[in-house]
Design an enzyme around this catalytic site. Structure first.
Site, PDB file in Angstrom:
ATOM      1  CE  LYS A  36       8.872  31.568  20.497  1.00 27.42           C
ATOM      2  NZ  LYS A  36       9.229  32.641  21.636  1.00 27.42           N
ATOM      3  NE  ARG A 131      14.368  35.218  27.378  1.00 28.40           N
ATOM      4  CZ  ARG A 131      13.306  34.609  26.887  1.00 28.40           C
ATOM      5  NH1 ARG A 131      13.284  33.419  27.002  1.00 28.40           N
ATOM      6  NH2 ARG A 131      12.430  35.108  26.273  1.00 28.40           N
ATOM      7  CE1 TYR A 256      19.052  -1.738  20.854  1.00 29.17           C
ATOM      8  CE2 TYR A 256      17.623  -0.118  20.754  1.00 29.17           C
ATOM      9  CZ  TYR A 256      18.609  -1.075  20.175  1.00 29.17           C
ATOM     10  OH  TYR A 256      18.725  -0.756  18.688  1.00 29.17           O
ATOM     11  CG  MET A 304      16.730   6.520  15.809  1.00 29.62           C
ATOM     12  SD  MET A 304      18.303   6.255  14.746  1.00 29.62           S
ATOM     13  CE  MET A 304      19.396   6.334  16.183  1.00 29.62           C
TER      14      MET A 304
HETATM   15  C1  LIG Z   1       7.681  32.897  22.059  1.00 32.90           C
HETATM   16  C2  LIG Z   1       7.294  34.157  22.435  1.00 32.90           C
HETATM   17  C3  LIG Z   1       6.030  34.396  22.909  1.00 32.90           C
HETATM   18  C4  LIG Z   1       4.800  33.345  22.981  1.00 32.90           C
HETATM   19  O1  LIG Z   1       4.882  32.670  24.006  1.00 32.90           O
HETATM   20  P1  LIG Z   1       3.726  31.423  24.227  1.00 32.90           P
HETATM   21  O2  LIG Z   1       4.058  31.142  25.758  1.00 32.90           O
HETATM   22  O3  LIG Z   1       4.045  30.437  23.188  1.00 32.90           O
HETATM   23  O4  LIG Z   1       2.422  32.241  23.990  1.00 32.90           O
HETATM   24  C5  LIG Z   1       5.452  35.682  23.071  1.00 32.90           C
HETATM   25  N1  LIG Z   1       6.481  36.881  23.246  1.00 32.90           N
HETATM   26  C6  LIG Z   1       7.640  36.537  23.041  1.00 32.90           C
HETATM   27  C7  LIG Z   1       8.772  37.629  22.812  1.00 32.90           C
HETATM   28  C8  LIG Z   1       8.226  35.368  22.571  1.00 32.90           C
HETATM   29  O5  LIG Z   1       9.833  35.038  22.420  1.00 32.90           O
END
Ligand SMILES: *Cc1c(COP(=O)(O)O)cnc(C)c1O
Length: 359
Positions: A36, A131, A256, A304
């Site tokens: 992701k 969550r 700055y 920046m």
């Molecule tokens: C992002 C995620 C992971 C991976 O987590 P890491 O800490 O990066 O290994 C695993 N399971 C779910 C559901 C996630 O959203």
């Protein structure tokens, strides 16, 4: 000639090494590699192309999955948060995506849909993260109804997510694991709980599928260690170049707000890297860079497009390479300095940074 723009160099051999390390730590488990957020800023498609040995890929949102499919990735892809709207279900089927189902409305929408083909479902139970995940008391009912639905390609897979697997001294993980086992004990289906921290710390949680993200990129999920402590190799090196070198005299205020004042005559290197590239502003007067293998301090604020580094008498010249993080300068250390986590620093790299893939 190498551009003097900020560069992210992605070491694909390190990525393969880290994947092998996951297999070594969890030899009985299949691997759902988490890609992701553009593979934690590393470039999702390139990472997917290298992780040929992964059993499945995980993303957060359907557009990420569709980008992988458009890029020619045919491996199973799991939407870790499922679909957001029932409108997406046709696309899920058409692109052969798998779904996490994590709340009742989602389950109901899937059950009510008219689909061209059944989808693979990972039923997520909330065991304490609070969550995503169905409530424990909903499990029996939703498990039965989903298992029997013509929209679901059986058997269900059963998953949960840990809130504190990076903290060994907390009882939360053992409690979540025990609750998960209790809820699922009489129901068939492969189990998946372990994120990177659990792959490293909680072998009893590995189950049928592990779900590493951060560790694939060579970075430690624990606040008190770095990837190499766990046999991992950092995949990303963030670097840039010196674009100016200047003298400063004792008493000169730099940048700055004049937040750094030279205590004695010195030399400053101006480096093309700033918060517009994703480098954290909190690193001003608070972190080091590497030039010619030597750690040198960032002085003054991060702007920046630029940072300023006190190079003293080091023979630093315009065009010299500057490492912001990588092999000898762990991103974990910078994250701690600026009071964040390496996940955020990696994800924050912007499109101004030029990516190259090596090995
Ligand atoms: C992002 C995620 C992971 C991976 O987590 P890491 O800490 O990066 O290994 C695993 N399971 C779910 C559901 C996630 O959203």
């Amino acid at each position: 000639m190498l551009s003097r723009r900020p560069q992210a160099t992605i070491d694909l051999a390190a990525l393969e090494h880290n994947f092998a390390r996951v297999k070594q730590l969890a030899p009985q488990s299949k691997v759902l590699a988490v890609l992701k957020a553009n593979a934690y800023g590393h470039g999702m498609l390139s990472v997917a192309q290298v992780l040929k040995a992964a059993d499945a890929l995980g993303v957060a949102r359907i557009d990420e999955a569709l980008a992988l499919r458009a890029g020619g990735i045919t491996k199973p892809i799991v939407l870790l948060e499922g679909f957001f709207h029932a409108d997406e279900l046709q696309q899920v089927v058409a692109s052969n995506l798998q779904l996490v189902i994590h709340h009742r409305e989602q389950a109901e929408a899937l059950l009510a849909a008219v689909l061209d083909a059944p989808v693979r479902v990972w039923l997520k139970i909330d065991t304490g993260m609070h969550r995503l995940g169905i409530y424990p008391h909903e499990f029996e009912e939703l498990y039965q109804r989903l298992s029997q639905s013509p929209n679901v390609q059986g058997p269900l897979r059963l998953i949960s997510h840990f809130a504190s697997s990076d903290e060994l001294d907390k009882p939360a993980t053992a409690r979540q694991l025990a609750l998960f086992d209790q809820i699922t004990q009489n129901s068939a289906g492969e189990h998946s709980l372990a994120n990177s921290a659990a792959v490293l710390n909680w072998p009893q949680s590995h189950g049928d599928w592990v779900r590493p993200g951060l560790m694939l990129y060579g970075v430690s999920p624990m606040a008190d260690s770095v990837g190499s402590d766990h046999g991992l190799k950092p995949v990303m090196t963030l670097s840039s170049s010196v674009i100016a070198v200047r003298q400063v005299s004792a008493g000169d205020a730099v940048g700055y707000g004049g937040s750094w004042i030279a205590a004695h005559n010195s030399r400053l290197a101006v480096v093309a890297m700033g918060y517009g590239d994703g480098y954290p502003r909190g690193a001003g007067n608070n972190a080091d860079v590497l030039i010619h293998g030597k750690r040198l301090p960032i002085v003054g604020r991060v702007s920046m497009d630029m940072i300023t580094v006190d190079v003293g008498n080091e023979p630093v010249a315009v065009g010299d390479k500057v490492i912001l993080w990588g092999n000898d300068l762990p991103v974990e250390h910078l994250a701690r300095r600026v009071d964040t986590i390496p996940y955020e620093l990696l994800c924050n790299i912007t499109s101004r940074v030029q990516f190259s893939y090596v090995n």
